[in-house]
Design an enzyme around this catalytic site. Structure first.
Site, PDB file in Angstrom:
ATOM      1  N   LEU A 261      12.298 -19.691  -4.340  1.00 58.35           N
ATOM      2  CA  LEU A 261      11.193 -18.945  -3.719  1.00 58.35           C
ATOM      3  C   LEU A 261      10.002 -19.096  -4.654  1.00 58.35           C
ATOM      4  O   LEU A 261      10.159 -19.034  -5.869  1.00 58.35           O
ATOM      5  CB  LEU A 261      11.580 -17.459  -3.600  1.00 58.35           C
ATOM      6  CG  LEU A 261      10.454 -16.447  -3.346  1.00 58.35           C
ATOM      7  CD1 LEU A 261       9.956 -16.562  -1.903  1.00 58.35           C
ATOM      8  CD2 LEU A 261      10.941 -15.006  -3.583  1.00 58.35           C
TER       9      LEU A 261
ATOM     10  N   ASP B 240       0.823  -1.214   0.000  1.00 52.41           N
ATOM     11  CA  ASP B 240       0.000   0.000   0.000  1.00 52.41           C
ATOM     12  C   ASP B 240       0.858   1.266   0.000  1.00 52.41           C
ATOM     13  O   ASP B 240       2.008   1.251   0.440  1.00 52.41           O
ATOM     14  CB  ASP B 240      -0.892  -0.033   1.256  1.00 52.41           C
ATOM     15  CG  ASP B 240      -2.119   0.853   1.106  1.00 52.41           C
ATOM     16  OD1 ASP B 240      -2.352   1.399   0.011  1.00 52.41           O
ATOM     17  OD2 ASP B 240      -2.842   1.004   2.107  1.00 52.41           O
TER      18      ASP B 240
ATOM     19  N   HIS C 184       3.561   3.259  -8.474  1.00 51.74           N
ATOM     20  CA  HIS C 184       3.425   1.831  -8.795  1.00 51.74           C
ATOM     21  C   HIS C 184       4.703   1.316  -9.474  1.00 51.74           C
ATOM     22  O   HIS C 184       5.155   0.210  -9.223  1.00 51.74           O
ATOM     23  CB  HIS C 184       2.230   1.592  -9.714  1.00 51.74           C
ATOM     24  CG  HIS C 184       0.908   1.974  -9.097  1.00 51.74           C
ATOM     25  ND1 HIS C 184       0.559   1.615  -7.820  1.00 51.74           N
ATOM     26  CD2 HIS C 184      -0.144   2.672  -9.590  1.00 51.74           C
ATOM     27  CE1 HIS C 184      -0.657   2.079  -7.542  1.00 51.74           C
ATOM     28  NE2 HIS C 184      -1.098   2.733  -8.605  1.00 51.74           N
TER      29      HIS C 184
HETATM   30  C1  FPP Z   1      -1.586   0.123  -3.606  1.00 47.63           C
HETATM   31  O1  FPP Z   1      -1.142   1.477  -3.510  1.00 47.63           O
HETATM   32  C2  FPP Z   1      -0.925  -0.556  -4.731  1.00 47.63           C
HETATM   33  C3  FPP Z   1      -1.555  -1.041  -5.846  1.00 47.63           C
HETATM   34  C4  FPP Z   1      -3.002  -0.982  -6.063  1.00 47.63           C
HETATM   35  C5  FPP Z   1      -0.778  -1.674  -6.953  1.00 47.63           C
HETATM   36  C6  FPP Z   1       0.444  -2.428  -6.544  1.00 47.63           C
HETATM   37  C7  FPP Z   1       1.126  -2.993  -7.716  1.00 47.63           C
HETATM   38  C8  FPP Z   1       2.455  -3.006  -7.882  1.00 47.63           C
HETATM   39  C9  FPP Z   1       3.426  -2.454  -6.897  1.00 47.63           C
HETATM   40  C10 FPP Z   1       3.029  -3.642  -9.085  1.00 47.63           C
HETATM   41  C11 FPP Z   1       3.280  -5.119  -8.822  1.00 47.63           C
HETATM   42  C12 FPP Z   1       4.385  -5.618  -9.625  1.00 47.63           C
HETATM   43  C13 FPP Z   1       4.475  -6.831 -10.218  1.00 47.63           C
HETATM   44  C14 FPP Z   1       5.743  -7.212 -10.899  1.00 47.63           C
HETATM   45  C15 FPP Z   1       3.358  -7.794 -10.189  1.00 47.63           C
HETATM   46  P1  FPP Z   1      -2.247   2.611  -3.625  1.00 47.63           P
HETATM   47  O2  FPP Z   1      -2.369   3.011  -5.054  1.00 47.63           O
HETATM   48  O3  FPP Z   1      -3.508   2.145  -2.975  1.00 47.63           O
HETATM   49  O4  FPP Z   1      -1.600   3.786  -2.804  1.00 47.63           O
HETATM   50  P2  FPP Z   1      -2.395   4.884  -1.981  1.00 47.63           P
HETATM   51  O5  FPP Z   1      -3.114   4.172  -0.873  1.00 47.63           O
HETATM   52  O6  FPP Z   1      -1.316   5.759  -1.501  1.00 47.63           O
HETATM   53  O7  FPP Z   1      -3.338   5.541  -2.934  1.00 47.63           O
END
Ligand code: FPP
Length: 231
Positions: free
Chosen positions: A123, A10, A27
């Protein structure tokens, strides 16, 4: 040591916003954190990890962000998952594999990454995409309802997307929120939970080590009592 660590990644959006960057940049940086964390897990000899990348609820976000995230998946899956594979990581996906919603090309990339890395043993990294804990449980129940025979916990567990993967020992959520958000509801039954204020893009080896130290200092009783602890 935990055998399975799960991550709610998050805070990507807030991390980017605080730096005057578009949410997607958070992201993008979050993908780097996934790589760092996997490297560390391999070093520590922890065999299973699950990353919450896109939930069944995330479809509610703006079309721009959903589109951007999938563009990122398209861009990075091939390259990043390839790199993980080279490090001996086995890649698996959990969540509803819906070609219409996800796109046939993404589903094909997922299947290819799984097939290419199936023999890796350092892993097993599970990526939750179009994943919801309740949705997974309902899909498992539907599957079992179509079959015959007694249903017990073991058989139910085998009908879940995480079949063959041990329960989560440690769940880490970044960026200050303290909730489960429909993540691995069945598998988290006895997990230790660690919440950190650090945003996912800033989460790395040091933060993971501190969560592991925290985990190791806890007494796990699984509903029982601990005897012979010397008073
Ligand atoms: C939450 O932060 C995160 C997500 C919804 C997306 C997470 C995805 C990645 C990090 C990419 C994954 C990578 C691979 C290789 C599969 P948020 O957008 O909710 O943040 P906020 O709460 O600050 O708005």
């Amino acid at each position: 040591m935990p055998q399975h660590v799960a991550f709610i990644m998050d805070g990507n959006g807030r991390w980017a916003k605080a730096r005057g960057m578009p949410r997607l940049e958070g992201h993008r940086q979050g993908v780097e954190s996934v790589r760092k964390v996997c490297e560390q897990l391999v070093r520590e000899g922890i065999p299973y990890a699950t990353f919450y990348a896109f939930s069944t609820e995330n479809w509610k976000r703006s079309q721009e962000e959903v589109g951007g995230l999938f563009k990122l998946f398209r861009l990075y899956f091939g390259k990043e998952l390839g790199k993980l594979g080279e490090q001996g990581v086995r890649v698996r996906f959990i969540g509803a594999r819906d070609k219409e919603r996800l796109g046939a090309d993404i589903v094909a990339m997922m299947e290819e990454a799984e097939a290419k890395t199936a023999g890796n043993t350092k892993l097993t990294a599970l990526f939750a995409i179009n994943y919801g804990g309740r949705d997974e449980i309902v899909r498992a129940a539907r599957k079992l309802a179509a079959e015959s025979g007694e249903i017990d916990e073991a058989r139910f567990g085998d009908a879940l997307d995480t079949a063959g993967v041990p329960d989560v020992d440690l769940m880490i959520r970044t960026s200050g929120e303290q909730r489960l958000s429909n993540f691995l509801l069945w598998q988290l039954a006895y997990a230790e939970l660690v919440f950190t204020k650090v945003a996912w893009p800033d989460f790395g080896a040091e933060e993971l080590q501190s969560a592991l130290d925290d985990f190791m200092g806890r007494e796990r009783r699984f509903g029982g009592v601990v005897e012979n602890m010397g008073g």
